[in-house]
Design a protein around this motif. Structure first.
Motif, mmCIF file in Angstrom:
data_model
loop_
_atom_site.group_PDB
_atom_site.id
_atom_site.type_symbol
_atom_site.label_atom_id
_atom_site.label_comp_id
_atom_site.label_asym_id
_atom_site.label_seq_id
_atom_site.Cartn_x
_atom_site.Cartn_y
_atom_site.Cartn_z
ATOM 1 N N GLU A 3 2.742 -24.079 -12.653
ATOM 2 C CA GLU A 3 3.130 -25.071 -11.652
ATOM 3 C C GLU A 3 4.473 -24.727 -11.021
ATOM 4 O OE1 GLU A 3 0.794 -29.144 -12.947
ATOM 5 O OE2 GLU A 3 2.829 -28.818 -13.744
ATOM 6 N N TYR A 4 5.390 -24.164 -11.795
ATOM 7 C CA TYR A 4 6.657 -23.757 -11.215
ATOM 8 C C TYR A 4 6.467 -22.637 -10.196
ATOM 9 C CZ TYR A 4 9.284 -26.669 -14.454
ATOM 10 O OH TYR A 4 9.802 -27.748 -15.130
ATOM 11 N N GLU A 5 5.510 -21.771 -10.444
ATOM 12 C CA GLU A 5 5.192 -20.729 -9.469
ATOM 13 C C GLU A 5 4.647 -21.338 -8.184
ATOM 14 O OE1 GLU A 5 2.537 -17.957 -11.273
ATOM 15 O OE2 GLU A 5 3.946 -17.397 -12.865
ATOM 16 N N LEU A 6 3.817 -22.381 -8.330
ATOM 17 C CA LEU A 6 3.268 -23.056 -7.157
ATOM 18 C C LEU A 6 4.377 -23.745 -6.361
ATOM 19 C CD1 LEU A 6 0.015 -24.685 -8.621
ATOM 20 C CD2 LEU A 6 0.207 -22.590 -7.274
ATOM 21 N N ILE A 7 5.350 -24.313 -7.077
ATOM 22 C CA ILE A 7 6.478 -24.955 -6.399
ATOM 23 C C ILE A 7 7.204 -23.948 -5.520
ATOM 24 C CG2 ILE A 7 8.766 -25.973 -6.746
ATOM 25 C CD1 ILE A 7 7.608 -27.338 -9.263
ATOM 26 N N GLU A 8 7.461 -22.773 -6.052
ATOM 27 C CA GLU A 8 8.180 -21.748 -5.285
ATOM 28 C C GLU A 8 7.345 -21.260 -4.109
ATOM 29 O OE1 GLU A 8 11.357 -21.198 -5.624
ATOM 30 O OE2 GLU A 8 11.226 -22.741 -7.182
ATOM 31 N N GLN A 9 6.037 -21.194 -4.276
ATOM 32 C CA GLN A 9 5.165 -20.820 -3.159
ATOM 33 C C GLN A 9 5.256 -21.846 -2.036
ATOM 34 O OE1 GLN A 9 1.070 -19.733 -4.202
ATOM 35 N NE2 GLN A 9 1.776 -19.073 -6.231
ATOM 36 N N VAL A 10 5.264 -23.121 -2.409
ATOM 37 C CA VAL A 10 5.376 -24.175 -1.406
ATOM 38 C C VAL A 10 6.723 -24.082 -0.691
ATOM 39 C CG1 VAL A 10 5.568 -26.671 -1.060
ATOM 40 C CG2 VAL A 10 3.777 -25.745 -2.562
ATOM 41 N N ARG A 11 7.791 -23.912 -1.447
ATOM 42 C CA ARG A 11 9.121 -23.810 -0.831
ATOM 43 C C ARG A 11 9.218 -22.628 0.125
ATOM 44 N NH1 ARG A 11 13.129 -25.287 -5.905
ATOM 45 N NH2 ARG A 11 13.377 -27.505 -5.393
ATOM 46 N N ALA A 12 8.575 -21.536 -0.231
ATOM 47 C CA ALA A 12 8.622 -20.357 0.631
ATOM 48 C C ALA A 12 7.921 -20.595 1.965
ATOM 49 C CB ALA A 12 7.974 -19.171 -0.081
ATOM 50 N N LEU A 13 6.948 -21.506 1.971
ATOM 51 C CA LEU A 13 6.162 -21.766 3.175
ATOM 52 C C LEU A 13 6.649 -22.997 3.944
ATOM 53 C CD1 LEU A 13 2.641 -21.053 1.641
ATOM 54 C CD2 LEU A 13 3.854 -19.648 3.324
ATOM 55 N N VAL A 14 7.542 -23.767 3.338
ATOM 56 C CA VAL A 14 8.107 -24.951 4.008
ATOM 57 C C VAL A 14 9.627 -24.835 3.953
ATOM 58 C CG1 VAL A 14 8.140 -27.471 4.133
ATOM 59 C CG2 VAL A 14 6.137 -26.311 3.177
ATOM 60 N N PRO A 15 10.243 -24.187 4.938
ATOM 61 C CA PRO A 15 11.694 -23.962 4.901
ATOM 62 C C PRO A 15 12.506 -25.240 4.714
ATOM 63 C CG PRO A 15 10.676 -22.677 6.657
ATOM 64 C CD PRO A 15 9.606 -23.579 6.121
ATOM 65 N N ASP A 16 12.038 -26.352 5.284
ATOM 66 C CA ASP A 16 12.781 -27.604 5.168
ATOM 67 C C ASP A 16 12.756 -28.158 3.742
ATOM 68 O OD1 ASP A 16 13.452 -27.552 7.821
ATOM 69 O OD2 ASP A 16 11.826 -28.872 8.464
ATOM 70 N N ALA A 17 11.895 -27.603 2.887
ATOM 71 C CA ALA A 17 11.793 -28.081 1.501
ATOM 72 C C ALA A 17 12.578 -27.207 0.528
ATOM 73 C CB ALA A 17 10.328 -28.133 1.074
#
Length: 205
Positions: A3-17
């Motif tokens: 899940e932590y890997e998924l969090i980083e994937q999301v952050r990489a694709l949503v700069p505002d996050a």
């Protein structure tokens, strides 16, 4: 760890996050069954909506886009003790799901401005993000709509309300698992006699 890997994937694709708290991103992942593309779409819409509403950016140091102390005393009293919602962080159902209890009789148009009421709802959502155990967030949510003593004055078809309902459906995390409508009256029964003709069997059940 996954899940932590998924969090980083999301952050990489949503700069505002980039500075959006990990815990909050997990709530969005739960709402979209850990699908990164769908989570990215939902979180992007949510952050854009917060900005459109003029609410503060969310960071670990500023975990709320709107603080309850920004309400006047009368607005806070209405929102917490008289408003239509018993907010999700207070209640869980027997399946350990977040439970939102909606009291239709308590919404009277004009008692509080819609933007201020929406801001209060946003505060409660973020309170749940921060304080409700993640194992409960994983389970989704249930809703009870109580129509006792509801009348025409409790119906609001204003543009602001319609826009907020659309935003709530498309911009907020949440996976509804079950809903109950209780103490129905003639308003619901009349509407339901028409709606049930076009509603799918899955929704009916």
């Amino acid at each position: 760890p996954e899940e932590y890997e998924l969090i980083e994937q999301v952050r990489a694709l949503v700069p505002d996050a980039l500075h959006y708290p990990q815990r909050y991103i997990l709530v969005f992942l739960f709402a979209r069954r850990h699908s990164v593309p769908h989570t990215v779409q939902l979180l992007t819409k949510h952050l854009a909506w917060l900005q459109k509403m003029g609410l503060s950016p969310v960071t670990p140091e500023n975990p709320y886009p709107f603080k309850a102390d920004e309400l006047t005393d009368s607005e806070r009293h209405f929102a917490i003790t008289e408003g239509a919602f018993m907010y999700k962080h207070m209640l869980v159902d027997k399946h350990n799901r977040l439970l939102q209890y909606i009291r239709m009789k308590c919404w009277i148009q004009g008692r509080i401005t819609v933007p201020r009421y929406i801001s209060t709802i946003v505060w409660w959502y973020y309170y749940a993000f921060q304080h409700v155990p993640l194992n409960i967030h994983r389970n989704g949510m249930s809703v009870v709509v109580d129509m006792r003593d509801m009348g025409w004055n409790n119906l609001d078809f204003s543009r602001d309300i319609q826009q907020f309902i659309t935003s709530a459906i498309t911009c907020f995390p949440g996976r509804m698992r079950q809903a109950w409508i209780v103490n129905t009256n003639w308003i619901f029964n009349t509407a339901w006699s028409l709606v049930r003709l076009v509603v799918s069997t899955k929704v009916m059940n």
